[in-house]
Design a protein around this motif. Structure first.
Motif, PDB file in Angstrom:
ATOM      1  N   THR A 117      64.944 -34.281  58.532  1.00  7.03           N
ATOM      2  CA  THR A 117      65.076 -32.929  59.105  1.00  7.03           C
ATOM      3  C   THR A 117      66.232 -32.193  58.430  1.00  7.03           C
ATOM      4  N   SER A 145      60.924 -34.731  54.020  1.00  4.83           N
ATOM      5  CA  SER A 145      60.842 -33.583  54.929  1.00  4.83           C
ATOM      6  C   SER A 145      59.421 -33.036  54.946  1.00  4.83           C
ATOM      7  N   LYS A 146      59.103 -32.318  55.992  1.00  3.71           N
ATOM      8  CA  LYS A 146      57.770 -31.716  56.116  1.00  3.71           C
ATOM      9  C   LYS A 146      57.832 -30.214  55.818  1.00  3.71           C
ATOM     10  N   GLU A 147      59.016 -29.637  56.011  1.00  5.39           N
ATOM     11  CA  GLU A 147      59.140 -28.192  55.842  1.00  5.39           C
ATOM     12  C   GLU A 147      59.101 -27.813  54.371  1.00  5.39           C
ATOM     13  N   LYS A 148      58.603 -26.594  54.108  1.00  7.63           N
ATOM     14  CA  LYS A 148      58.545 -26.100  52.730  1.00  7.63           C
ATOM     15  C   LYS A 148      59.944 -25.816  52.215  1.00  7.63           C
ATOM     16  N   ILE A 150      63.674 -26.279  53.498  1.00 10.39           N
ATOM     17  CA  ILE A 150      64.465 -26.879  54.561  1.00 10.39           C
ATOM     18  C   ILE A 150      65.896 -26.339  54.576  1.00 10.39           C
TER      19      ILE A 150
END
Ligand code: ZN
Length: 188
Positions: A117, A145-148, A150
């Motif tokens: 995160t 991470s999963k977000e484009k 972060i």
């Protein structure tokens, strides 16, 4: 080193299987970057490859959040020929101890082992900004991470690893009857 992921697997830093994570969730992958630093000569090579990605940046100091970021910062400091320090929690808040300092306008890179995160890295970014340092970027061995986007600064990583995380009740590995392993605990 052609396949970095293969090297991580050989060193035991990435494991595939069925794991119970400290969060209580289940996963098909377990990442433990400390295993890379078990062999400092390997760590020097691996972190050196991350350092190559940073060659265009002007950096004065690299700082890692304790514990995972300490050795990454140290090896990046060696590879880049710059100062390496770490931030550690005191009463739950990241701070500089041990006589470490950041001066106004100092160009600072944040170093981490794994970004999920980005929580610790973001806290250290805030610490550096409060000291009026300039953040030039975040560098991590692993990006899971999963977000484009972060961070609000450039983000560099050596490898991207996609993890499947499940709640116990929907875990397909449990449904297949595969026993899980709790990493870090003794296995019999
Ligand atoms: Zn499971």
């Amino acid at each position: 080193m052609e396949n970095i992921l293969e090297r991580f697997v050989e060193l035991g830093a990435v494991k595939k299987g069925h794991f119970l994570l400290s969060s209580g969730k289940h996963s098909d992958t377990y990442i433990q970057c400390a295993k890379i630093f078990e062999y400092p000569i390997e760590a020097e090579k691996i972190v050196g490859m991350l350092a190559e990605k940073l060659s265009g940046l002007k950096i004065d100091t690299v700082i890692g959040p304790a514990i995972g970021g300490i050795t990454v910062a140290y090896e990046l400091g060696r590879a880049l020929g710059i100062r390496a320090i770490f931030a550690e929690r005191e009463n739950g808040i990241f701070t500089l101890r041990r006589g470490f300092e950041i001066k106004e306008k100092e160009k600072v890179l944040i170093a981490e082992d794994v970004i999920t995160t980005g929580g610790s890295a973001k806290e250290v970014i805030e610490l550096v900004r409060n000291l009026k340092g300039e953040i030039v970027g975040v560098a991590s061995l692993v990006d899971r991470s999963k977000e484009k986007q972060i961070f609000d600064v450039p983000f560099f990583s050596l490898i991207k690893i996609e993890l499947e995380i499940f709640n116990e009740e929907d875990c397909p590995l449990c449904k297949k009857g595969i026993p899980f392993i709790k990493p870090g605990s003794r296995q019999r």
